[in-house]
Scaffold this active site. Structure first.
Site, PDB file in Angstrom:
ATOM      1  N   TYR A   1       0.836  -1.201   0.000  1.00  0.00           N
ATOM      2  CA  TYR A   1       0.000   0.000   0.000  1.00  0.00           C
ATOM      3  C   TYR A   1       0.872   1.253   0.000  1.00  0.00           C
ATOM      4  CZ  TYR A   1      -3.272   3.553   1.640  1.00  0.00           C
ATOM      5  OH  TYR A   1      -4.009   4.697   1.767  1.00  0.00           O
TER       6      TYR A   1
ATOM      7  N   GLU B   1     -11.766   4.987   4.342  1.00  0.00           N
ATOM      8  CA  GLU B   1     -11.308   5.912   5.385  1.00  0.00           C
ATOM      9  C   GLU B   1     -12.372   6.056   6.468  1.00  0.00           C
ATOM     10  OE1 GLU B   1      -8.370   7.111   5.959  1.00  0.00           O
ATOM     11  OE2 GLU B   1      -7.370   6.829   4.035  1.00  0.00           O
TER      12      GLU B   1
ATOM     13  N   TRP C   1      -5.330   1.614  10.267  1.00  0.00           N
ATOM     14  CA  TRP C   1      -5.483   1.460   8.824  1.00  0.00           C
ATOM     15  C   TRP C   1      -5.203   0.029   8.388  1.00  0.00           C
ATOM     16  CZ3 TRP C   1      -8.118   3.135   5.088  1.00  0.00           C
ATOM     17  CH2 TRP C   1      -7.775   2.854   3.771  1.00  0.00           C
TER      18      TRP C   1
END
Length: 189
Positions: free
Chosen positions: A20, A42, A50
């Protein structure tokens, strides 16, 4: 033997996180589908790490119709209830309802991509932070985005979420200067 490349401090040694960081985070995107997916992800992150969301992303793509805004906007309460039983996602009713609500709000926007990029003047803002502690968790642009999206009917779009979103989709290029991605993305911008 080559020395390992230096990454932003927030990136762990998890292979998903590395991928990522190295290929997605901070890369400017004008792809409407991707921008919508990231906005929902998000929102799902709120109160979590995350990496938790990143690990569940493939399942989200399966159960949320590939993040197809029209299909998500048409979900009914029974669809939400079914999602609440899926252990492969974050089972939070408020967040799942927000995904439906945000899909409806996204579809109502005249130009979602233009709106997202309007907060940075239509181009990436390249930061030059030397260390992670200098990177702001909120900016005036994120606060403005949050107010604008809330007024347009979005949920789970507070200023901190909007800041993370703007960083993720490349409106802000906030890789630190010691990260190998900084130079690449700064030159590309």
């Amino acid at each position: 033997m080559n020395a390992p490349c230096k990454r932003c401090r927030w990136c762990s040694d998890d292979p998903d996180y590395i991928a990522y960081h190295d290929h997605e985070w901070g890369v400017p995107s004008h792809d409407m589908h991707y921008l919508f997916e990231m906005l929902l992800l998000e929102g799902f992150q709120a109160g979590l790490s995350w990496i938790t969301v990143l690990k569940k992303r493939p399942r989200y793509r399966e159960v949320l119709y590939g993040f197809d805004a029209e299909k998500l906007a048409a979900m009914d309460d029974a669809d939400i209830e079914k999602l609440m039983q899926d252990p492969g996602i974050i089972r939070n009713r408020l967040k799942l309802n927000a995904a439906r609500q945000n899909a409806q709000a996204w579809l109502a926007l005249q130009d979602p991509v233009g709106l997202v990029w309007s907060f940075t003047g239509g181009r990436p803002i390249v930061s030059r932070y030397s260390d992670h502690d200098s990177v702001p968790v909120m900016t005036p642009q994120a606060e403005q985005m949050s107010r604008t999206l809330k007024k347009a009917g979005f949920n789970f779009v507070g200023p901190t979420i909007c800041q993370s979103y703007l960083q993720a989709v490349g409106c802000f290029m906030d890789h630190t200067t010691d990260c190998f991605r900084h130079r690449m993305l700064a030159e590309a911008s």
